[in-house]
Design a protein around this motif. Structure first.
Motif, PDB file in Angstrom:
ATOM      1  N   LEU A   1      -7.592  -1.653  -9.917  1.00 57.64           N
ATOM      2  CA  LEU A   1      -8.911  -1.413  -9.339  1.00 57.64           C
ATOM      3  C   LEU A   1      -8.793  -0.610  -8.038  1.00 57.64           C
ATOM      4  O   LEU A   1      -9.614   0.266  -7.767  1.00 57.64           O
ATOM      5  CB  LEU A   1      -9.631  -2.738  -9.080  1.00 57.64           C
ATOM      6  N   LEU A   2      -7.775  -0.902  -7.248  1.00 54.52           N
ATOM      7  CA  LEU A   2      -7.585  -0.134  -6.017  1.00 54.52           C
ATOM      8  C   LEU A   2      -7.359   1.345  -6.343  1.00 54.52           C
ATOM      9  O   LEU A   2      -7.896   2.232  -5.683  1.00 54.52           O
ATOM     10  CB  LEU A   2      -6.397  -0.667  -5.211  1.00 54.52           C
ATOM     11  N   ILE A   3      -6.566   1.588  -7.383  1.00 54.34           N
ATOM     12  CA  ILE A   3      -6.304   2.974  -7.781  1.00 54.34           C
ATOM     13  C   ILE A   3      -7.602   3.639  -8.236  1.00 54.34           C
ATOM     14  O   ILE A   3      -7.894   4.784  -7.884  1.00 54.34           O
ATOM     15  CB  ILE A   3      -5.230   3.019  -8.880  1.00 54.34           C
ATOM     16  N   THR A   4      -8.406   2.883  -8.992  1.00 55.02           N
ATOM     17  CA  THR A   4      -9.697   3.427  -9.424  1.00 55.02           C
ATOM     18  C   THR A   4     -10.572   3.765  -8.218  1.00 55.02           C
ATOM     19  O   THR A   4     -11.200   4.829  -8.164  1.00 55.02           O
ATOM     20  CB  THR A   4     -10.432   2.402 -10.307  1.00 55.02           C
ATOM     21  N   LEU A   5     -10.603   2.867  -7.242  1.00 58.90           N
ATOM     22  CA  LEU A   5     -11.394   3.123  -6.032  1.00 58.90           C
ATOM     23  C   LEU A   5     -10.920   4.408  -5.351  1.00 58.90           C
ATOM     24  O   LEU A   5     -11.730   5.235  -4.915  1.00 58.90           O
ATOM     25  CB  LEU A   5     -11.249   1.955  -5.056  1.00 58.90           C
ATOM     26  N   ALA A   6      -9.608   4.555  -5.263  1.00 55.77           N
ATOM     27  CA  ALA A   6      -9.071   5.754  -4.615  1.00 55.77           C
ATOM     28  C   ALA A   6      -9.482   7.005  -5.382  1.00 55.77           C
ATOM     29  O   ALA A   6      -9.813   8.031  -4.782  1.00 55.77           O
ATOM     30  CB  ALA A   6      -7.548   5.670  -4.523  1.00 55.77           C
TER      31      ALA A   6
ATOM     32  N   MET B   1       8.946   3.969   2.450  1.00 57.60           N
ATOM     33  CA  MET B   1       8.424   4.848   1.414  1.00 57.60           C
ATOM     34  C   MET B   1       6.908   5.002   1.571  1.00 57.60           C
ATOM     35  O   MET B   1       6.372   6.109   1.474  1.00 57.60           O
ATOM     36  CB  MET B   1       8.774   4.262   0.055  1.00 57.60           C
ATOM     37  N   VAL B   2       6.229   3.888   1.844  1.00 56.20           N
ATOM     38  CA  VAL B   2       4.779   3.947   2.004  1.00 56.20           C
ATOM     39  C   VAL B   2       4.414   4.795   3.221  1.00 56.20           C
ATOM     40  O   VAL B   2       3.485   5.609   3.171  1.00 56.20           O
ATOM     41  CB  VAL B   2       4.184   2.526   2.122  1.00 56.20           C
ATOM     42  N   LEU B   3       5.173   4.641   4.308  1.00 54.20           N
ATOM     43  CA  LEU B   3       4.872   5.440   5.501  1.00 54.20           C
ATOM     44  C   LEU B   3       5.037   6.931   5.195  1.00 54.20           C
ATOM     45  O   LEU B   3       4.181   7.742   5.550  1.00 54.20           O
ATOM     46  CB  LEU B   3       5.800   5.046   6.649  1.00 54.20           C
ATOM     47  N   ILE B   4       6.118   7.292   4.538  1.00 57.83           N
ATOM     48  CA  ILE B   4       6.340   8.700   4.235  1.00 57.83           C
ATOM     49  C   ILE B   4       5.300   9.217   3.246  1.00 57.83           C
ATOM     50  O   ILE B   4       4.748  10.304   3.403  1.00 57.83           O
ATOM     51  CB  ILE B   4       7.770   8.923   3.688  1.00 57.83           C
ATOM     52  N   GLY B   5       4.983   8.395   2.235  1.00 55.29           N
ATOM     53  CA  GLY B   5       3.944   8.775   1.278  1.00 55.29           C
ATOM     54  C   GLY B   5       2.625   9.051   2.000  1.00 55.29           C
ATOM     55  O   GLY B   5       1.935  10.033   1.721  1.00 55.29           O
TER      56      GLY B   5
ATOM     57  N   MET C   1      -2.355  13.779  -6.371  1.00 54.80           N
ATOM     58  CA  MET C   1      -2.248  13.089  -5.084  1.00 54.80           C
ATOM     59  C   MET C   1      -1.845  11.631  -5.263  1.00 54.80           C
ATOM     60  O   MET C   1      -1.430  10.966  -4.320  1.00 54.80           O
ATOM     61  CB  MET C   1      -3.574  13.175  -4.321  1.00 54.80           C
ATOM     62  N   LEU C   2      -1.986  11.115  -6.480  1.00 47.54           N
ATOM     63  CA  LEU C   2      -1.567   9.739  -6.746  1.00 47.54           C
ATOM     64  C   LEU C   2      -0.122   9.666  -7.231  1.00 47.54           C
ATOM     65  O   LEU C   2       0.374   8.596  -7.555  1.00 47.54           O
ATOM     66  CB  LEU C   2      -2.488   9.094  -7.783  1.00 47.54           C
ATOM     67  N   ILE C   3       0.538  10.807  -7.331  1.00 49.10           N
ATOM     68  CA  ILE C   3       1.938  10.793  -7.763  1.00 49.10           C
ATOM     69  C   ILE C   3       2.836  11.483  -6.733  1.00 49.10           C
ATOM     70  O   ILE C   3       3.821  10.911  -6.267  1.00 49.10           O
ATOM     71  CB  ILE C   3       2.106  11.518  -9.121  1.00 49.10           C
ATOM     72  N   THR C   4       2.469  12.720  -6.370  1.00 49.58           N
ATOM     73  CA  THR C   4       3.398  13.548  -5.597  1.00 49.58           C
ATOM     74  C   THR C   4       3.839  12.939  -4.261  1.00 49.58           C
ATOM     75  O   THR C   4       5.038  12.925  -3.980  1.00 49.58           O
ATOM     76  CB  THR C   4       2.784  14.946  -5.383  1.00 49.58           C
TER      77      THR C   4
ATOM     78  N   CYS D   1      -4.512   8.014  -1.008  1.00 54.28           N
ATOM     79  CA  CYS D   1      -3.716   8.352  -2.193  1.00 54.28           C
ATOM     80  C   CYS D   1      -2.232   8.276  -1.875  1.00 54.28           C
ATOM     81  O   CYS D   1      -1.430   7.860  -2.715  1.00 54.28           O
ATOM     82  CB  CYS D   1      -4.062   9.751  -2.691  1.00 54.28           C
ATOM     83  N   GLY D   2      -1.858   8.664  -0.655  1.00 53.03           N
ATOM     84  CA  GLY D   2      -0.453   8.627  -0.277  1.00 53.03           C
ATOM     85  C   GLY D   2       0.112   7.219  -0.373  1.00 53.03           C
ATOM     86  O   GLY D   2       1.204   7.006  -0.910  1.00 53.03           O
ATOM     87  N   VAL D   3      -0.634   6.245   0.114  1.00 52.14           N
ATOM     88  CA  VAL D   3      -0.170   4.851   0.056  1.00 52.14           C
ATOM     89  C   VAL D   3      -0.074   4.382  -1.394  1.00 52.14           C
ATOM     90  O   VAL D   3       0.961   3.885  -1.843  1.00 52.14           O
ATOM     91  CB  VAL D   3      -1.138   3.933   0.832  1.00 52.14           C
ATOM     92  N   LEU D   4      -1.160   4.576  -2.138  1.00 54.90           N
ATOM     93  CA  LEU D   4      -1.180   4.049  -3.504  1.00 54.90           C
ATOM     94  C   LEU D   4      -0.189   4.779  -4.412  1.00 54.90           C
ATOM     95  O   LEU D   4       0.338   4.194  -5.362  1.00 54.90           O
ATOM     96  CB  LEU D   4      -2.597   4.138  -4.079  1.00 54.90           C
ATOM     97  N   SER D   5       0.081   6.044  -4.100  1.00 55.18           N
ATOM     98  CA  SER D   5       0.987   6.799  -4.969  1.00 55.18           C
ATOM     99  C   SER D   5       2.368   6.147  -5.033  1.00 55.18           C
ATOM    100  O   SER D   5       3.041   6.225  -6.052  1.00 55.18           O
ATOM    101  CB  SER D   5       1.101   8.248  -4.493  1.00 55.18           C
ATOM    102  N   CYS D   6       2.768   5.485  -3.948  1.00 58.57           N
ATOM    103  CA  CYS D   6       4.088   4.820  -3.965  1.00 58.57           C
ATOM    104  C   CYS D   6       4.108   3.743  -5.046  1.00 58.57           C
ATOM    105  O   CYS D   6       5.084   3.613  -5.788  1.00 58.57           O
ATOM    106  CB  CYS D   6       4.368   4.191  -2.610  1.00 58.57           C
TER     107      CYS D   6
END
Ligand code: ATP
Ligand code: MG
Lengths: 310, 246
Positions: free
Chosen positions: A207-212, A246-250, A228-231, A53-58
């Motif tokens: 679709l990736l977001i749906t999978l997550a 950003m992705v690493l920090i997310g 978890m998909l936003i914060t 979720c951290g990766v996709l949230s970015c």
């Protein structure tokens, strides 16, 4: 199929053993919590979900898809209920329902003039209502509670393997197509000029977001997964000026809140999904206050100084 | 062979049934600088989106160097510098990475670049630095785009179009907010590119400027209203009359 499960189980055991090496370095009072097998499974699941979720949230934050994530996660419910009725694994039902709603909304977003928030609002409340009605007919309230709010302490081996598979697939795709995803979100016209299939990426990301979301059901539950998909992404957005950073920090925010939240939920006997999300929110709040460039505190001080200068 | 050939292209957006472009015919030979003028909402940016391949035409045929767009897209033949409103300026990206997005077609040929998407070859950075230097933005290479002024942003996107080494350049209002000195530099660069056979189409509201530098002017307002030499076509009086007619 059996081969795959065996392999998955072996991999999970391997990962858990690896985790335990790290956990056992920690002070005994913390390490002792994770000696139970169910806690170890919960730990691995939470970490995977946190990272995923951290990766996709970015991407969700940058693309402005927060509402979409919320809608898809709610729309998953009738899929879960349907799977329950048909006796198939509920992840499959959840994925089908989530994917259909994501594609439907993606289509609406690209092709009509209906205001996005209205169409999504109607769509996801309808799906959600349908799901609740179905579930109230067939299952107990405990079941409903588990789907809505997660039940990470009860994660089974098979759903852990599924989460692992989803994580590997999603993270791999994001890694290999990072450049394309970046350009698609930043400047879709240039992406097209470079021969990138933009509609493919558009629906692929959904679709990736749906999978997550499906993978996160048991950890944080339908209602809270969107947090978890936003914060984590929103937190990272405040701190850096480069998508890869950003992705690493997310990722780190997702990981950290999942682990700390899980620990707190066990120690204080509180709902794990809620605990995980609250930890993430606390990190966001800290970042919003103290971020070096965009922090509220910095702006306050800066404005003060400017006033003095005048 | 024409750099761009359009036959009866029409386009609309899903939000409305009105045609935004109505039966556009174009035959643009290589090596010309073409001014695309027309009032707000005339469809200039839409035409660019169609040439780039981001938007599908409702009807009609488009050929870029004799081939359909999707074939040329893969080679990155068309470079494009967007109008301000099309970009999220708060996106977390550094100036040199913006220019790098113009080099994707040069990167993608190798398997290694797929396996290691973050390892960018040094020769790529050299091209990027050179492009930034040409527009006078080299010292900003590691700045986030959100920290740039309007004119500086324009120049960065121009650098990207240069770095792409494309044969067709679509520039959507490239001089908006750019100071006179930078504008002069940019025009010199563009004229040099044109000499090398590059086709440049520029959407602009600056008729005087276009009259000075363009080889040809196309007046657009959903339909093509006039097409010819800039001196004849870009006469203020004629233009205002044309717009009233349409
Ligand atoms: N994404 C969109 N969705 C719906 N309608 C659009 C969209 N983009 C443009 N339009 C409409 O299409 C028409 C042409 O727009 P376009 O951006 O091509 O004009 P333009 O000639 O570039 O104008 P400007 O000089 O203001 O840049 C306008 O009427 C506009 O309202
Ligand atoms: Mg425009």
């Amino acid at each position: 199929m059996i081969m795959i499960m065996r392999f998955g189980e072996a991999l999970v055991t391997f990962l858990i053993n690896g985790l335990m090496v790290i956990v056992n370095i920690l002070p005994p009072s913390i390490a002792e919590v994770f000696q139970f097998a169910f806690m170890q499974r919960a730990l691995l699941t939470s970490i995977l979900v946190g990272i995923l979720c951290g990766v996709l949230s970015c991407f969700v934050v940058l693309k402005g898809w927060s509402l979409l994530g919320d809608a898809v996660s709610h729309a998953v419910l009738p899929g879960v209920a349907g799977a329950y009725l048909l006796g198939i694994p509920f992840a499959i039902g959840a994925f089908i329902a989530g994917a259909l709603s994501a594609l439907g909304m993606g289509f609406i977003e690209r092709n009509t003039r209906i205001k996005q928030d209205a169409s999504m609002g109607i769509m996801f409340t309808t799906c959600f209502a349908l799901g609740i009605v179905m579930i109230s007919r067939i299952a107990t309230t405990t079941h409903l509670m588990h789907i809505l709010f997660g039940n990470v302490l009860g994660v089974s081996m098979s759903s852990l393997i599924l989460t692992l598979a989803v994580s590997v697939a999603v993270l791999g795709l994001v890694y290999f197509f990072f450049r394309e995803i970046l350009l698609y979100i930043f400047d879709p016209i240039q992406a097209a000029a470079m021969g990138i299939k933009t509609s493919f990426l558009h629906y692929g990301l959904m679709l990736l977001i749906t999978l997550a979301i499906v993978a996160s059901l048991e950890t944080v539950g339908i209602i809270l997964v969107v947090a978890m998909l936003i914060t984590p992404g929103a937190t990272a957005y405040l701190l850096v000026n480069k998508l890869s950073h950003m992705v690493l920090i997310g990722t780190f925010v997702g990981f950290f809140s999942a682990v700390v939240g899980l620990y707190l939920s066990f120690v204080y006997n509180i709902v794990s999904g809620g605990a995980i999300v609250l930890v993430a929110s606390a990190i966001f709040l800290l970042a919003a206050l103290f971020a070096p460039q965009q922090g509220i505190l910095r702006n306050l001080i800066f404005n003060r100084f400017q006033r003095f200068e005048k | 062979m024409y750099a761009i050939m359009a036959r009866s292209i029409s386009a609309a957006y899903p939000t409305s049934t009105d045609l935004v472009l109505n039966r556009i015919d174009l035959e643009l030979p290589p090596g010309e600088l073409i001014a695309l003028v027309g009032p707000n909402g005339a469809g200039k940016s839409t035409l660019f989106k169609i040439i780039v391949g981001q938007k599908k035409a409702l009807r009609g045929q488009l050929r870029i160097f004799g081939e359909p767009t999707h074939v040329q897209q893969r080679r990155g033949v068309v470079a494009y510098a967007p109008q301000e409103g099309f970009i999220d300026w708060d996106f977390p990206i550094e100036v040199r990475d913006v220019v790098l997005t113009g080099r994707y077609n040069h990167l993608r040929s190798s398997v290694a670049s797929r396996l290691f998407p973050f390892a960018i070859n040094k020769s790529q950075w050299l091209v990027i630095d050179k492009a930034l230097e040409m527009v006078g933005m080299k010292s900003f290479a590691r700045k986030p785009i959100s920290a740039l002024s309007g004119g500086q942003k324009k120049r960065v996107f121009l650098a990207r179009a240069l770095a792409q080494e494309a044969s067709i350049l679509l520039l959507d209002e490239p001089f908006n907010g750019v100071d006179k000195e930078s504008e002069e530099t940019i025009i010199q660069i563009l004229l040099a590119l044109k000499e090398r056979g590059c086709t440049i189409i520029m959407a602009s509201h600056d008729l005087n400027r276009m009259r000075e530098i363009a080889d040809r002017a196309i007046v657009l307002n959903k339909r093509i209203i006039a097409d010819g030499s800039p001196e004849k076509v870009l006469d203020e009086k004629i233009i205002s009359e044309l717009f009233q007619l349409s």
